[in-house]
Design an enzyme around this catalytic site. Sequence first.
Site, short mmCIF file in Angstrom:
data_model
loop_
_atom_site.label_atom_id
_atom_site.label_comp_id
_atom_site.label_asym_id
_atom_site.label_seq_id
_atom_site.Cartn_x
_atom_site.Cartn_y
_atom_site.Cartn_z
CD GLU A 19 -3.48 -8.04 13.10
OE1 GLU A 19 -3.80 -7.80 11.90
OE2 GLU A 19 -2.43 -7.63 13.60
CE1 TYR A 72 -2.66 -1.16 15.49
CE2 TYR A 72 -5.05 -1.08 15.24
CZ TYR A 72 -3.86 -1.79 15.21
OH TYR A 72 -3.87 -3.12 14.90
CB VAL A 87 7.40 2.01 5.81
CG1 VAL A 87 8.14 0.91 6.56
CG2 VAL A 87 8.20 3.30 5.86
CB SER A 104 7.29 -5.15 6.92
OG SER A 104 6.02 -4.97 7.47
CG ASN A 105 2.59 -8.88 4.82
OD1 ASN A 105 2.87 -9.64 3.90
ND2 ASN A 105 1.47 -8.94 5.49
CE1 TYR A 156 5.08 5.80 5.25
CE2 TYR A 156 2.82 5.39 5.92
CZ TYR A 156 4.11 4.95 5.75
OH TYR A 156 4.45 3.66 6.05
CG ASN A 216 -2.88 -5.58 6.84
OD1 ASN A 216 -4.08 -5.37 7.09
ND2 ASN A 216 -2.07 -6.07 7.74
CD GLU A 237 1.07 0.56 12.88
OE1 GLU A 237 0.03 0.17 13.45
OE2 GLU A 237 1.60 -0.06 11.93
CE LYS A 238 0.31 -0.59 7.54
NZ LYS A 238 0.03 -1.27 8.83
#
Length: 354
Positions: free
Chosen positions: A130, A161, A186, A188-189, A235, A240, A249-250
Site C-alpha cells: 500500500e 505490481y 472500474v 470499487s472504492n 482506461y 486511489n 495493477e490498474k
Amino acid sequence: MGCSIRCIAKWRKRHLQALKTVLVLLLTVSISISWLLVDKQHLNGSTESLPNNITILLWHWPYGTQYSLEGDVCLRDYNISGCILVDNRTLYESADLVVFHHFELRVHNQHLPVDIHRPAKQKWVWLSLEAPQNNGNLSPYNTLFNLTMSYHPQADITVPYGKLLQKKPDFDVVIPENKSYEACWVVSNYQKRHKRSDVYQELKKNLKVQLYGLAATKPLPKEALLPTISRCYFYLAFENTQSPHYITEKLWRNSFQAGTVPVVLGPSRRDYEAVVPPNSFIHVDDFKSIKALAEYLRGVIKDPKRYNEYFTWRQDYVVKLYTDWRERLCNICPIYGRFPTQKVYEDLSVWTKW
Ligand SMILES: *[C@@H]1O[C@H](CO)[C@@H](O)[C@H](O)[C@H]1NC(C)=O
Ligand SMILES: *[C@@H]1O[C@H](CO)[C@@H](O)[C@H](O)[C@H]1NC(C)=O
Ligand SMILES: *[C@@H]1O[C@H](CO)[C@@H](O)[C@H](O)[C@H]1NC(C)=O
Ligand SMILES: *[C@@H]1O[C@H](CO)[C@@H](O)[C@H](O)[C@H]1NC(C)=O
C-alpha cells in the site's frame, strides 16, 4: 598415404602441444572463477554464513486468504531452488526470514512475536504494497524490522505490481479493435476526497466514461474484467493515492493487459517512465485542464494512426503481472545474499520519505 615413424612422432608432439594449451586454459579459467568467488565473498563478508536452504516464514497471510505451500513451491512453480516457504509458526526458531504483512498488524488482527526469543541471525521483514498514506502510523514498529518489502524501488525487497519484459521484436503487433466506449473506469472504492473523483467528475462532462465496479453497482466478475475493458479506447488508471512509484495493477492489468491506453493519475510522469515507455500512456498532469485532456482524448480516438502509436511498446515488450504472494516471497531467495548482515529500521517511516 603412409606415415614414417618420425612423422607419427611429429603428429603426437603437435597433439600433445594442443592438449597442453587446453589444460593451461582450463586451469586459468578455473583459477579466475574461484578468485572471483573468493573476491565476492570478501566484498560483502556475509556469503560464508549463507544457508544452504533459505527458510522464509510468512507469519500470517495477507488479507486472510491462505494458499497452499505443499511441496517445493519455489522450485516447482518459479524454478527457484533452496527456498523454503512456510506458514507454520512452530518453525519460527529455524526461519532465516520472518515476513509480516502490515495490514493485519495495523488492525490488530495479528501481533508481532515480541515475547518469544528472536534468533540472532533472523531477519524480520515488513511487508506492505500500500501507499504510505494507507499504512497509518508506523512508529509502533520502529526498531523491530530489519528489511522492508514494498513496491518502492528503494525497498530492500522491491515487489512491483507488474513490469515489462523484453521480448524478440515483432513488428506485427495486434492492435485491439472493436472499441465501443471512449473511456472506462472500474472503481470499487469511490470516495469524494480522492483526487481521482474530482478528475472523473470533470472528465465526464466532455467524454463518455463507462463506469464499472462496486461503486457503480456494476461489479465485473473476474473473467469479464479484461474483455469488458478491452472495448474501451482509454482506461482511467487512476490510483486511489498519489505517491512516488505507487503504480498498481490498474496500469499493468486493467490497461495494458486489457488492450486499452491508460490515462494515468498517480505519481509523476518520471516515475511512470522509469517502468514503461513514454508513449505508452497519457498522464493527466500533462494537460492544463481536464477539459483539455478530454479534447485530446477525443482527437486521438478520431485518428487511428495516433491511437495505434500508443501500442508500439508491444513490439518489444510483454506484460508480466505479479499477483501471487508465493511468487513474491520466493523471489526473495535469489537476492538474500545482498542483504546487509546487520540492519535495523530505527524509524520505519523512512521509506515514505524516499
Ligand atoms: C533443502 O531443501 C530440500 C527440499 O526441501 C531438501 O531436500 C534438502 O535436504 C534441504 N537441504 C538442507 C541442507 O536442509
Ligand atoms: C465486438 O464486440 C461485440 C460485443 O461484445 C461482440 O459480440 C463481437 O463479437 C466483437 N467483435 C469482434 C470482431 O471481436
Ligand atoms: C554485495 O553488496 C552490494 C551492495 O549491497 C551488492 O550490490 C552486491 O550485489 C553484493 N554482492 C554479492 C555477491 O552479494
Ligand atoms: C534485526 O533487528 C533487531 C532489532 O529489532 C536486532 O536486534 C537484530 O540484530 C537485527 N538482526 C539483523 C540480522 O540485522
